[in-house]
Motif scaffolding. Structure first.
Motif, PDB file in Angstrom:
ATOM      1  N   MET A  41       0.834  -1.209   0.000  1.00  0.00           N
ATOM      2  CA  MET A  41       0.000   0.000   0.000  1.00  0.00           C
ATOM      3  C   MET A  41       0.867   1.257   0.000  1.00  0.00           C
ATOM      4  SD  MET A  41      -3.155  -0.625  -0.353  1.00  0.00           S
ATOM      5  CE  MET A  41      -3.711  -2.262  -0.797  1.00  0.00           C
ATOM      6  N   ARG A  42       1.996   1.179   0.714  1.00  0.00           N
ATOM      7  CA  ARG A  42       2.912   2.333   0.704  1.00  0.00           C
ATOM      8  C   ARG A  42       3.464   2.563  -0.698  1.00  0.00           C
ATOM      9  NH1 ARG A  42       4.766   0.673   6.178  1.00  0.00           N
ATOM     10  NH2 ARG A  42       6.298  -0.670   5.178  1.00  0.00           N
ATOM     11  N   GLN A  43       3.752   1.459  -1.400  1.00  0.00           N
ATOM     12  CA  GLN A  43       4.254   1.639  -2.757  1.00  0.00           C
ATOM     13  C   GLN A  43       3.152   2.254  -3.631  1.00  0.00           C
ATOM     14  OE1 GLN A  43       6.650   2.551  -4.455  1.00  0.00           O
ATOM     15  NE2 GLN A  43       7.982   0.764  -4.462  1.00  0.00           N
ATOM     16  N   ARG A  44       1.897   1.892  -3.375  1.00  0.00           N
ATOM     17  CA  ARG A  44       0.794   2.521  -4.118  1.00  0.00           C
ATOM     18  C   ARG A  44       0.717   4.015  -3.822  1.00  0.00           C
ATOM     19  NH1 ARG A  44      -3.182  -1.354  -6.119  1.00  0.00           N
ATOM     20  NH2 ARG A  44      -2.220  -3.380  -5.772  1.00  0.00           N
ATOM     21  N   ILE A  45       1.012   4.384  -2.582  1.00  0.00           N
ATOM     22  CA  ILE A  45       1.014   5.813  -2.229  1.00  0.00           C
ATOM     23  C   ILE A  45       2.120   6.545  -3.006  1.00  0.00           C
ATOM     24  CG2 ILE A  45       1.440   7.466  -0.350  1.00  0.00           C
ATOM     25  CD1 ILE A  45       0.152   5.164   1.488  1.00  0.00           C
ATOM     26  N   MET A  46       3.290   5.903  -3.107  1.00  0.00           N
ATOM     27  CA  MET A  46       4.382   6.501  -3.881  1.00  0.00           C
ATOM     28  C   MET A  46       3.988   6.649  -5.348  1.00  0.00           C
ATOM     29  SD  MET A  46       6.663   7.241  -1.786  1.00  0.00           S
ATOM     30  CE  MET A  46       7.764   7.870  -3.038  1.00  0.00           C
ATOM     31  N   ILE A  47       3.295   5.631  -5.851  1.00  0.00           N
ATOM     32  CA  ILE A  47       2.856   5.690  -7.249  1.00  0.00           C
ATOM     33  C   ILE A  47       1.849   6.829  -7.428  1.00  0.00           C
ATOM     34  CG2 ILE A  47       1.594   4.431  -9.056  1.00  0.00           C
ATOM     35  CD1 ILE A  47       2.860   1.826  -7.862  1.00  0.00           C
ATOM     36  N   ALA A  48       0.953   6.982  -6.436  1.00  0.00           N
ATOM     37  CA  ALA A  48      -0.025   8.075  -6.498  1.00  0.00           C
ATOM     38  C   ALA A  48       0.684   9.421  -6.583  1.00  0.00           C
ATOM     39  CB  ALA A  48      -0.937   8.028  -5.271  1.00  0.00           C
ATOM     40  N   MET A  49       1.728   9.593  -5.759  1.00  0.00           N
ATOM     41  CA  MET A  49       2.458  10.862  -5.789  1.00  0.00           C
ATOM     42  C   MET A  49       3.160  11.061  -7.132  1.00  0.00           C
ATOM     43  SD  MET A  49       3.901  10.816  -1.885  1.00  0.00           S
ATOM     44  CE  MET A  49       4.877  12.309  -2.020  1.00  0.00           C
TER      45      MET A  49
END
Ligand code: SF4
Ligand code: MG
Length: 329
Positions: A160-168
């Protein structure tokens, strides 16, 4: 027809106490909109350094770029002013890294960190920016985005953290997304999900994508073409299809044979013997010769050029024909 992004004869060196490290030695590759290029290689092959040069984070000592161009829509980024480059970096070309936990700030909520992109670069007010952050969290399929927007990074799983990075990274609709080992820190199931997400986002937005990885298995389903790097050079580039059908460089062949295959349970995995080359003391001739099962006498003295096999395929092996045919040595 100028590509979206073109790395052209790039050279990067580092002045170290032990001597000059030539980390990237004449690398060229290109990317069109909507295309995914996988850059494959072991650590120290120069794949990340090339990406850092694209992002413009290498133009200070001890790094030096003595030669080469990085053209984005035809403009050489290496020759832009710092100010002009800031408009490109992080906005029109975005990057995500392996380690999402250390890239996120632990003291701010994820909503705040994502919305910062809109506040800083788009001048949005706090309320609108947070609304956009929730939309983005939905878009990268973080369940319950609305409820989780005020959570802190440590409250999310690695995936999920990697998804947050992708979102940014995709917040400002970049034209190019560079992902450096985006799934290496994740377990296998989550790896596949993150790859799938990247592929989906790319299809939706027609971004060009560069996937940097040491794992050929991870990129097989999402990449269009592959550039294989070894010792600061590209040793093979080709379409994914061509490489899977038959590699044209012994190193690529070794990488392919190292992928565990579910259909061949119990097989002996061929791992490439030996160590990656020491950039301070490169082997003579072909840098791969100490590890190469196809080696002939001239490989020790003659450095192979990047031979053109077809309009879309090259191999830096004197014996690429034999490798393609599959007869060893
Ligand atoms: Fe192997 Fe020679 Fe080809 Fe290098 S040039 S990869 S040593 S066969
Ligand atoms: Mg790396």
């Amino acid at each position: 027809n100028e590509p979206l992004l073109a790395v052209d004869d790039l050279h990067v060196e580092f002045a170290t106490r032990a001597g000059l490290v030539r980390a990237v030695n004449g690398v060229s590759y290109s990317l069109q909109a909507g295309e995914t290029l996988a850059v494959l290689g072991e650590s120290g092959s120069g794949k990340s350094v090339t990406a850092q040069a694209i992002m413009g984070i290498l133009d200070m000592p001890p790094a030096r770029i003595p030669k080469g161009e990085v053209r984005f829509n035809g403009t050489d980024l290496l020759r832009l002013s710092e100010e002009a480059r800031t408009q490109v970096r992080g906005q029109r070309i975005a990057m995500i890294f392996q380690d999402a936990l250390s890239a996120l700030n632990p003291v701010f909520t994820v909503g705040w960190q994502i919305s910062e992109m809109f506040r800083v670069h788009r001048g949005m007010g706090k309320r609108d920016a947070v609304k956009k952050a929730v939309e983005l969290m939905d878009r990268v399929r973080i369940p319950g985005a609305k409820q989780r927007v005020n959570d802190y990074p440590h409250q999310f799983s690695g995936g999920m953290r990697q998804r947050i990075m992708i979102a940014m990274a995709i917040a400002l609709d970049p034209e190019v997304l560079i992902a450096d080992e985006p799934t290496t820190a994740l377990d296998v199931t989550v790896q596949a999900q993150v790859m799938e997400l990247l592929a989906e986002l790319q299809r939706e937005s027609n971004m060009g994508m560069i996937l940097i990885t040491h794992d050929l298995g991870v990129v097989a389903d999402v990449a269009d073409k592959i550039a294989v790097m070894y010792g600061g050079r590209i040793v093979e580039n080709a379409s994914v299809h061509d490489i899977y059908k038959a590699p044209a460089h012994p190193y690529t062949k070794g990488l392919l044979e190292s992928i565990p295959r579910v259909d061949l349970k119990g097989q002996d995995l061929y791992a490439i013997k030996g160590l990656p080359p020491n950039l301070l003391d490169m082997p003579t001739g072909c840098a791969f010769h100490p590890r190469c099962p196809y080696r002939q006498d001239n490989c020790v003295t003659d450095s192979p050029p990047l031979y053109e096999i077809s309009g879309t395929r090259n191999s830096a092996c004197h014996y690429w024909r034999e490798v393609l045919d599959g007869d060893q040595g």
